[in-house]
Design an enzyme around this catalytic site. Structure first.
Site, PDB file in Angstrom:
ATOM      1  CG  PHE A 120       2.040  12.335   5.016  1.00 43.91           C
ATOM      2  CD1 PHE A 120       2.927  13.151   5.700  1.00 43.91           C
ATOM      3  CD2 PHE A 120       0.952  12.923   4.400  1.00 43.91           C
ATOM      4  CE1 PHE A 120       2.723  14.520   5.765  1.00 43.91           C
ATOM      5  CE2 PHE A 120       0.741  14.285   4.470  1.00 43.91           C
ATOM      6  CZ  PHE A 120       1.633  15.081   5.152  1.00 43.91           C
ATOM      7  CB  ALA A 121       3.099   6.290   5.137  1.00 43.46           C
ATOM      8  CG  ASP A 145      -9.304   9.308   3.745  1.00 41.49           C
ATOM      9  OD1 ASP A 145     -10.324   9.582   3.069  1.00 41.49           O
ATOM     10  OD2 ASP A 145      -8.247   8.902   3.239  1.00 41.49           O
ATOM     11  N   GLY A 157       0.826  -1.202   0.000  1.00 41.65           N
ATOM     12  CA  GLY A 157       0.000   0.000   0.000  1.00 41.65           C
ATOM     13  C   GLY A 157       0.856   1.245   0.000  1.00 41.65           C
TER      14      GLY A 157
END
Length: 451
Positions: free
Chosen positions: A24-25, A136, A20
């Site tokens: 930001f990551a 989210d 995934g």
């Protein structure tokens, strides 16, 4: 399967493939070498955290996440830090995303949809009671375990760019527009709890209807529909479900139904089973502070190998739904946001061939070891299509190539792959469909043509 070391190790964890990615990551599959437990590791770049002044917020939310042990929330086991990165060690959930279930099989019957919605509300209620808000919520962030139970991922970590101002309200518009509450869009500040609940209402509608309540290619028209709660329930949804959806999708957050009221709703309460679990006591939070310290004594060691990552048997099976090897390669290829093929060519030759095939399609190519990032120079329906590619070693003379949509529209990704595959026919040994049917690739022959 090969027994070579994986490409990268962080502390006691061996890192595998990327499963995934976000702004930001990125999240990687990993194995605890001491216990053999399989986990997912979310990797944050420290410079991005510092640049956006998010240190205190992330420390607070990570600490809270460590305290949250709920059967319907992905568990955060531990936190580690290096000089440049933060590593969040998370529960690895094998059943895929709820999003894929909806796209592949369409709307659900009310009993199935209600069960998922009950589990979602249980998770949201628990986290809100501890001051943690998702911001989210959408089917892509709802995972399923191997028994079909819902697991909310990224609670408190999804919207890292959020900031709470002096009025105690959040002010940054975030999330996927179709699931975002009206008060988030008007940018006058909003309460995280009521905003999360609106997203839950949109999710319930999607589960029952099979499509979004608010959708339009024109963003201003979409915002107007959301702001006025302009939607129509299809005829097959029962009156009880319809009434509950309308109470949740109330554009006024002050009059919107609350979670305690939902728990008393007649439609919601049918076959309801409250979660049974035991909260852990004496959770150690020392690692949360240690992550942000500059001293080397607090840093985890990182080791790298420039060889392609090796796929072991468990990882290969984990790509399927649950642990069913027969579902390793899905028939509904047109809806997938990732695809794979195998090749007997050398890893470096595979990378070269993909680059040569992608550039004529208008994609910029970035390479690093055996990974590639392909980005379309033209914006599509959901921005620029961005494709992450990685080559894995399955056996000494066999590689698997994974192409995954990192950004952009899923259908545009499918179209891109169809066009790309025409330029890769000389190196493809078996495609997804061939591996599922266990027969040679009739179009390309049974072997790749490697020089």
């Amino acid at each position: 399967m090969s027994t070579q070391k994986l490409k990268r190790r962080v502390g006691k964890y061996e890192l595998g493939r990327t499963i995934g990615e976000g702004t930001f990551a990125k999240v990687k599959f990993a194995k605890n070498t001491e216990t053999g437990q399989h986990v997912a590791i979310k990797i944050l770049e420290k410079d991005k955290v510092l640049k956006n002044k998010l240190v205190e917020q992330i420390k607070r939310e990570i600490a809270t996440m460590k305290l949250i042990k709920h059967p319907n929330v992905v568990c955060l086991y531990e936190v580690m830090g290096s000089k440049t990165k933060i590593f969040l060690v998370l529960e690895f959930v094998t059943g895929g995303e709820l999003f894929d279930k909806i796209v592949n099989f369409g709307r659900m019957n009310e009993d199935e949809a209600r069960r998922y919605f009950q589990q979602l509300i249980n998770a949201v209620d628990y986290c809100h009671s501890r001051g943690v808000y998702h911001r989210d919520l959408k089917p892509e962030n709802l995972l399923l375990d191997d028994r079909g139970n819902l697991k909310v991922s990224d609670f408190g970590l999804s919207a890292l760019s959020q900031q709470v101002k002096d009025d105690g309200l959040l002010h940054t518009t975030c999330g996927t527009p179709n699931y975002v509450a009206p008060e988030v869009l008007n940018d006058r500040g909003y309460d995280g709890a009521t905003a999360d609940l609106w997203s839950c209402g949109v999710i319930l509608f999607v589960l029952l209807a099979g499509y979004l309540p608010f959708d339009d290619s024109n963003i201003s028209t979409l915002y107007k529909k959301i702001s006025t709660a302009d939607f129509t329930c299809p005829s097959w949804i029962s009156l009880g479900a319809m009434q509950l959806i309308r109470k949740i999708l109330d554009p006024n957050p002050m009059t919107r139904i609350t979670i305690p009221e939902i728990l008393e709703d007649k439609w919601f309460k049918k076959n309801y089973k409250p979660p049974v679990f035991q909260e852990e006591e004496n959770v150690n939070l020392d690692d949360v502070d240690a992550v942000f310290k500059d001293s080397e004594e607090y840093h985890v060691t990182e080791q790298k190998d420039i060889q392609p990552s090796v796929i072991n048997a468990f990882e290969l099976i984990s790509m399927s739904k649950g642990l069913n090897l027969g579902n390793l390669f899905d028939e509904e290829q047109e809806f997938k946001r990732e695809t794979r093929f195998t090749s007997q060519c050398a890893a470096k030759e595979i990378i070269t061939k993909i680059e040569e095939a992608a550039k004529p399609l208008g994609f910029d190519v970035q390479k690093k070891n055996y990974k590639m990032r392909l980005e379309n120079s033209k914006a599509g329906r959901k921005g620029n299509l961005n494709v992450a590619t990685e080559v894995f070693q399955v056996a000494p003379s066999l590689h698997m190539v994974e192409l995954r949509k990192a950004k952009g529209d899923t259908l545009e990704f499918h179209k891109f792959y169809k066009n790309l595959s025409a330029g890769l026919k000389d190196i493809v040994w078996k495609t997804d469909d061939d591996m599922e049917n266990n027969k040679p690739n009739e179009r390309n022959g049974s072997h790749s043509n490697c020089s």
